[in-house]
Design a protein around this motif. Structure first.
Motif, PDB file in Angstrom:
ATOM      1  N   LEU A   9       0.847  -1.186   0.000  1.00 39.31           N
ATOM      2  CA  LEU A   9       0.000   0.000   0.000  1.00 39.31           C
ATOM      3  C   LEU A   9       0.884   1.238   0.000  1.00 39.31           C
ATOM      4  O   LEU A   9       1.615   1.480   0.960  1.00 39.31           O
ATOM      5  CB  LEU A   9      -0.898  -0.024   1.241  1.00 39.31           C
ATOM      6  CG  LEU A   9      -1.702   1.227   1.578  1.00 39.31           C
ATOM      7  CD1 LEU A   9      -2.698   1.526   0.473  1.00 39.31           C
ATOM      8  CD2 LEU A   9      -2.406   1.048   2.910  1.00 39.31           C
ATOM      9  N   GLY A  20      -0.192  -4.797   3.054  1.00 36.48           N
ATOM     10  CA  GLY A  20      -1.635  -4.950   3.082  1.00 36.48           C
ATOM     11  C   GLY A  20      -1.986  -6.397   2.816  1.00 36.48           C
ATOM     12  O   GLY A  20      -1.156  -7.166   2.314  1.00 36.48           O
ATOM     13  N   ARG A  63      -6.919  -5.607   5.127  1.00 34.10           N
ATOM     14  CA  ARG A  63      -6.169  -5.146   6.290  1.00 34.10           C
ATOM     15  C   ARG A  63      -4.857  -4.521   5.836  1.00 34.10           C
ATOM     16  O   ARG A  63      -4.356  -4.839   4.754  1.00 34.10           O
ATOM     17  CB  ARG A  63      -5.880  -6.330   7.223  1.00 34.10           C
ATOM     18  CG  ARG A  63      -7.100  -6.829   7.967  1.00 34.10           C
ATOM     19  CD  ARG A  63      -6.780  -8.085   8.782  1.00 34.10           C
ATOM     20  NE  ARG A  63      -6.878  -9.290   7.985  1.00 34.10           N
ATOM     21  CZ  ARG A  63      -6.155 -10.385   8.185  1.00 34.10           C
ATOM     22  NH1 ARG A  63      -5.251 -10.421   9.151  1.00 34.10           N
ATOM     23  NH2 ARG A  63      -6.323 -11.444   7.425  1.00 34.10           N
ATOM     24  N   PHE A  64      -4.313  -3.673   6.671  1.00 38.10           N
ATOM     25  CA  PHE A  64      -3.087  -2.973   6.303  1.00 38.10           C
ATOM     26  C   PHE A  64      -2.348  -2.548   7.557  1.00 38.10           C
ATOM     27  O   PHE A  64      -2.927  -2.464   8.641  1.00 38.10           O
ATOM     28  CB  PHE A  64      -3.400  -1.752   5.423  1.00 38.10           C
ATOM     29  CG  PHE A  64      -4.317  -0.753   6.081  1.00 38.10           C
ATOM     30  CD1 PHE A  64      -3.805   0.341   6.763  1.00 38.10           C
ATOM     31  CD2 PHE A  64      -5.702  -0.915   6.024  1.00 38.10           C
ATOM     32  CE1 PHE A  64      -4.642   1.252   7.386  1.00 38.10           C
ATOM     33  CE2 PHE A  64      -6.554  -0.002   6.639  1.00 38.10           C
ATOM     34  CZ  PHE A  64      -6.020   1.081   7.316  1.00 38.10           C
ATOM     35  N   ALA A  89      -5.471   3.395   2.059  1.00 44.79           N
ATOM     36  CA  ALA A  89      -6.071   2.059   2.057  1.00 44.79           C
ATOM     37  C   ALA A  89      -7.417   2.062   1.350  1.00 44.79           C
ATOM     38  O   ALA A  89      -7.733   1.140   0.580  1.00 44.79           O
ATOM     39  CB  ALA A  89      -6.217   1.553   3.488  1.00 44.79           C
TER      40      ALA A  89
END
Length: 231
Positions: A9, A20, A63-64, A89
């Motif tokens: 990301l 991510g 998710r990140f 994101a």
């Protein structure tokens, strides 16, 4: 077969990039951009477990990492950088799954930084915010100052809160949600703490609590995306 993909990301030229992870089940109908809490990254067992539970219900998760967690630091980044990461994101989500409607939020700090970003300007394509334990105040120092920015968030918001959460006294989070009507929905998880752990004497398992969280989020999100068809 559920798709699992490691991604990078890009935040900005100055801030660089972070890791991510996309988990997308077959026939996904929604994407949840899910930020981690202050003390653990996107691979924390709770986030892994809630992502899997949501995937079983047709909800993809992205998710990140926040930059400080990516770099192995303990101290969170300044709020401006955390908010910038949330925006990056959300933008990345548009690139990787442009066909899915999006909600955003996260665990504790991640949820609060998502709402803070939304308060300063719209998050493209985001139809609502879901908080997995909104950190209303530090433990032992009750107050509602951290919720003041929520008045500038013009999106539906779901607060999933444990009744034993030391970061959000039950009466105070209820007051915050009343003041945000009709945009706020509060779901109290009986006996749960800030990590959604419950005492053994309740007779409930961690799996049952996760099931409650995922089922509640799905029930709240479906009307937002206008998709009555279950995967």
């Amino acid at each position: 077969m559920t798709e699992a993909a490691d991604l990078r990301l890009q935040i900005s030229e100055s801030a660089g990039d972070v890791a991510g992870f996309l988990l997308r089940p077959p026939e996904a109908w929604l994407l949840y951009v899910l930020a981690h809490g202050a003390g653990a990254g996107m691979r924390h067992p709770f986030l892994e477990a809630i992502s899997a539970s949501l995937a079983a219900r047709g909800v993809a998760t992205f998710r990140f990492q926040f930059p400080y967690m990516e770099a192995g630091r303990r101290r969170p980044d300044p709020p401006r950088l955390l908010e910038e990461t949330v925006r990056a994101a959300v933008s990345k989500a548009e690139d990787i799954v442009p066909e899915l409607p999006v909600i955003a939020g996260g665990k504790s700090l991640g949820g609060r930084m998502t709402s803070s970003a939304a308060a300063t300007g719209p998050l493209p394509r985001v139809k609502g915010l879901a908080f997995l334990g909104f950190p209303l105040h530090p433990p032992g120092d009750p107050g509602t100052r951290r919720a003041e920015h929520l008045q500038q968030v013009h999106l539906p918001m779901l607060f999933l809160q444990g009744t034993r959460d030391s970061f959000a006294r039950a009466d105070l989070i209820a007051e915050v949600c009343r003041n945000l009507q009709p945009r706020a929905t509060l779901h109290s998880v009986e006996g749960a703490d800030h990590s959604f752990g419950v005492l053994k004497r309740t007779g409930r398992s961690a799996a049952q609590v996760l099931d409650e969280l995922a089922a509640t989020l799905v029930s709240w999100a479906r009307p937002l995306v206008g998709d009555p068809v279950h995967p």
